[in-house]
Design a protein around this motif. Structure first.
Motif, PDB file in Angstrom:
ATOM      1  N   LEU A  72       0.849  -1.199   0.000  1.00 43.77           N
ATOM      2  CA  LEU A  72       0.000   0.000   0.000  1.00 43.77           C
ATOM      3  C   LEU A  72       0.876   1.237   0.000  1.00 43.77           C
ATOM      4  N   VAL A  73       0.523   2.197  -0.863  1.00 44.26           N
ATOM      5  CA  VAL A  73       1.168   3.507  -0.886  1.00 44.26           C
ATOM      6  C   VAL A  73       0.095   4.559  -0.656  1.00 44.26           C
ATOM      7  N   VAL A  74       0.222   5.307   0.426  1.00 45.33           N
ATOM      8  CA  VAL A  74      -0.686   6.418   0.724  1.00 45.33           C
ATOM      9  C   VAL A  74       0.009   7.715   0.336  1.00 45.33           C
ATOM     10  N   TYR A  75      -0.646   8.498  -0.516  1.00 49.65           N
ATOM     11  CA  TYR A  75      -0.073   9.774  -0.951  1.00 49.65           C
ATOM     12  C   TYR A  75      -0.890  10.901  -0.322  1.00 49.65           C
ATOM     13  N   SER A  76      -0.299  11.582   0.657  1.00 51.48           N
ATOM     14  CA  SER A  76      -1.040  12.588   1.431  1.00 51.48           C
ATOM     15  C   SER A  76      -0.204  13.851   1.628  1.00 51.48           C
ATOM     16  N   LEU A  77       0.476  14.272   0.559  1.00 56.34           N
ATOM     17  CA  LEU A  77       1.315  15.468   0.666  1.00 56.34           C
ATOM     18  C   LEU A  77       0.465  16.733   0.633  1.00 56.34           C
ATOM     19  N   ALA A  78       0.828  17.697   1.475  1.00 55.24           N
ATOM     20  CA  ALA A  78       0.203  19.021   1.435  1.00 55.24           C
ATOM     21  C   ALA A  78       1.321  20.043   1.599  1.00 55.24           C
ATOM     22  N   SER A  79       1.619  20.756   0.532  1.00 58.03           N
ATOM     23  CA  SER A  79       2.706  21.724   0.552  1.00 58.03           C
ATOM     24  C   SER A  79       2.328  22.914  -0.317  1.00 58.03           C
ATOM     25  N   PRO A  80       2.736  24.122   0.071  1.00 58.71           N
ATOM     26  CA  PRO A  80       2.445  25.288  -0.777  1.00 58.71           C
ATOM     27  C   PRO A  80       3.441  25.462  -1.918  1.00 58.71           C
ATOM     28  N   ARG A  81       4.561  24.716  -1.872  1.00 57.66           N
ATOM     29  CA  ARG A  81       5.605  24.897  -2.880  1.00 57.66           C
ATOM     30  C   ARG A  81       6.174  23.547  -3.322  1.00 57.66           C
ATOM     31  N   ARG A  82       6.683  23.511  -4.544  1.00 57.58           N
ATOM     32  CA  ARG A  82       7.330  22.306  -5.064  1.00 57.58           C
ATOM     33  C   ARG A  82       8.429  22.696  -6.042  1.00 57.58           C
ATOM     34  N   THR A  83       9.596  22.130  -5.841  1.00 55.64           N
ATOM     35  CA  THR A  83      10.659  22.248  -6.830  1.00 55.64           C
ATOM     36  C   THR A  83      10.611  20.999  -7.698  1.00 55.64           C
ATOM     37  N   HIS A  84      10.432  21.196  -8.988  1.00 52.32           N
ATOM     38  CA  HIS A  84      10.270  20.057  -9.892  1.00 52.32           C
ATOM     39  C   HIS A  84      11.577  19.276  -9.968  1.00 52.32           C
ATOM     40  N   PRO A  85      11.526  17.956  -9.729  1.00 57.69           N
ATOM     41  CA  PRO A  85      12.761  17.184  -9.661  1.00 57.69           C
ATOM     42  C   PRO A  85      13.472  17.018 -11.002  1.00 57.69           C
ATOM     43  N   LYS A  86      12.764  17.200 -12.098  1.00 57.14           N
ATOM     44  CA  LYS A  86      13.373  17.014 -13.418  1.00 57.14           C
ATOM     45  C   LYS A  86      13.901  18.317 -14.005  1.00 57.14           C
ATOM     46  N   THR A  87      13.218  19.424 -13.710  1.00 56.76           N
ATOM     47  CA  THR A  87      13.587  20.699 -14.331  1.00 56.76           C
ATOM     48  C   THR A  87      14.238  21.682 -13.362  1.00 56.76           C
ATOM     49  N   GLY A  88      14.022  21.470 -12.059  1.00 59.47           N
ATOM     50  CA  GLY A  88      14.543  22.408 -11.072  1.00 59.47           C
ATOM     51  C   GLY A  88      13.711  23.662 -10.919  1.00 59.47           C
ATOM     52  N   VAL A  89      12.619  23.777 -11.663  1.00 66.16           N
ATOM     53  CA  VAL A  89      11.746  24.950 -11.571  1.00 66.16           C
ATOM     54  C   VAL A  89      10.951  24.888 -10.267  1.00 66.16           C
ATOM     55  N   ALA A  90      10.903  26.004  -9.550  1.00 65.18           N
ATOM     56  CA  ALA A  90      10.156  26.075  -8.294  1.00 65.18           C
ATOM     57  C   ALA A  90       8.773  26.662  -8.563  1.00 65.18           C
ATOM     58  N   TYR A  91       7.746  25.980  -8.081  1.00 67.95           N
ATOM     59  CA  TYR A  91       6.360  26.411  -8.250  1.00 67.95           C
ATOM     60  C   TYR A  91       5.741  26.726  -6.892  1.00 67.95           C
ATOM     61  N   SER A  92       4.877  27.722  -6.864  1.00 72.73           N
ATOM     62  CA  SER A  92       4.099  28.036  -5.662  1.00 72.73           C
ATOM     63  C   SER A  92       2.624  28.005  -6.023  1.00 72.73           C
ATOM     64  N   SER A  93       1.835  27.353  -5.155  1.00 76.61           N
ATOM     65  CA  SER A  93       0.397  27.291  -5.400  1.00 76.61           C
ATOM     66  C   SER A  93      -0.260  28.583  -4.944  1.00 76.61           C
ATOM     67  N   VAL A  94      -1.431  28.872  -5.503  1.00 73.62           N
ATOM     68  CA  VAL A  94      -2.206  30.041  -5.089  1.00 73.62           C
ATOM     69  C   VAL A  94      -3.623  29.599  -4.763  1.00 73.62           C
ATOM     70  N   LEU A  95      -4.238  30.326  -3.872  1.00 70.47           N
ATOM     71  CA  LEU A  95      -5.604  30.038  -3.438  1.00 70.47           C
ATOM     72  C   LEU A  95      -6.503  31.147  -3.974  1.00 70.47           C
TER      73      LEU A  95
END
Length: 399
Positions: A134-157
């Protein structure tokens, strides 16, 4: 060290180790009281394992079906005179009690979006468990650095198309007011939010785990979503977050294809509205939850994260006949009690009546506040908050 809550908006800047321990203990006791989860998982990876639904998932797997668990999260460790984050103390409490019960439990602290942490996790699975079911995916983060491109993204509400105005509440003061949120300025806001909160990272995890040969025959994976009532649609389901959740749900058939030759399957579970660090940040939602709590508690159908996750495992993912009940869009629904017609009708009636003056009588704002502080280990029954507490608490499996 004497530890008291220090709050800034929807974030508590302090966390209490003993409160976290008791909070985790209460969740464990609940799961044990419900009995064994028959046919439950035995080797489990929880990505986003230190708070909220992820923590309750880990507890349900471990103490409901005796599962060995690996938890991945990103938390701040303590030092002398410096507090850890709540998730660190939660995990320390979980591991201690799991080990005392004779259960395997190890944890990895780092950026779960990164290839480095994925590899570290895979190496640990190979070393200790061989394969996981079993794999539970429960991440909650406002930001993510893409592992392939290195581009940093920020979510907006933000809403999409037009500004959104409705009632909200400052749950610390109980003041009800109107809030207006401007819509997105460009399509980029949507794409950035999808990059952080959508399904791509879940897919990356499953691809890497599959390629490494650490997924067992018949493996299951589940990620968490939310729909909610129409009154929250403009800021949630029809807003930028909702677009990310749509992307998450659209990832299910993609992952099913990845798992096809293992006879594996993926699900999205739509969960109930609850007090979490994430939900506290969303305008309108705290007021909705305080009214929802009032109605559901009066009907005897209120659930916290542990009740939700125990029910998800015992009555949805691992049923006696092996069948998983899905809605018309292929989703598991453990928000079914929240979305009952009678519940939503009463909440809507209360929404029309709510004001600063009426709030104490027609809502459960005190229950909301209590749940908020308990996220950080405060206001937990049985804890002496005037006593000194050791702030340096280690997670046994993290050196």
């Amino acid at each position: 060290m004497n530890i008291q809550p220090r709050v800034r908006g929807f974030i508590c800047l302090t966390a209490h180790p003993e409160g976290a321990y008791q909070n985790v203990k209460h969740q464990i006791e609940y799961v044990k009281s419900k009995g064994e989860i028959k046919n439950g998982p035995k080797k489990v990876l929880v990505i986003g394992a230190s708070t909220g639904f992820g923590l309750s998932s880990r507890i349900s797997a471990a103490f409901g079906s005796g599962a060995a668990t690996i938890g991945v999260f990103f938390e701040k460790a303590p030092a002398e005179k410096k507090l850890a984050t709540a998730g660190w103390y939660n995990t320390a409490a979980f591991e201690k009690q799991a080990h005392e019960a004779g259960l395997y439990a190890k944890s990895i602290n780092g950026d779960a979006f990164s290839d480095e942490i994925k590899k570290h996790t895979i190496d640990l699975i190979k070393q200790d468990l061989g394969q996981i079911d079993l794999v539970v995916y429960s991440l909650a983060s406002p930001r993510r650095t893409h592992p392939k491109t290195g581009v940093a993204y920020s979510s907006v509400l933000k809403p999409i198309g037009q500004a959104f105005t409705n009632k909200t509440v400052d749950f610390h003061t109980g003041v009800v007011s109107d809030v207006s949120i401007n819509p997105i300025e460009s399509e980029e806001d949507i794409q950035n939010t999808i990059a952080v909160m959508g399904g791509e990272d879940w897919k990356f995890w499953m691809e890497d785990l599959k390629a490494a040969g650490v997924l067992a025959e018949g493996v299951k994976t589940v990620a968490y979503s939310y729909i909610g009532p129409e009154l929250t649609f403009p800021i949630y389901r029809n807003g930028t977050i909702g677009q990310a959740k749509n992307d998450l749900e659209a990832t299910v058939p993609v992952i099913n294809d990845i798992l096809k030759d293992l006879n594996g399957v993926s699900y999205v579970s739509v969960n109930k509205a609850l007090v979490t660090q994430s939900s506290s940040a969303i305008p309108v939602v705290p007021l909705y939850i305080s009214l929802l709590y009032k109605v559901m508690k009066a009907k005897g159908i209120h659930e916290g994260t542990i009740e939700q996750m125990q029910r998800l495992f015992a009555e949805r993912l691992y049923t006696d006949n092996g069948e998983v009940a899905l809605d018309e869009k292929g989703r598991i629904r453990v928000d079914d009690w929240e979305m009952r017609d009678d519940v939503q009708k009463e909440v809507a009636e209360l929404w029309n009546q709510v004001s600063t003056e009426s709030l104490p009588n027609i809502s459960d704002i005190e229950g909301y506040r209590t749940d908020f502080f308990q996220l950080f280990g405060f206001e937990v029954p049985g804890v002496d908050y005037e006593a000194d507490c050791n702030e340096v608490v280690n997670i046994p499996s993290i050196s």
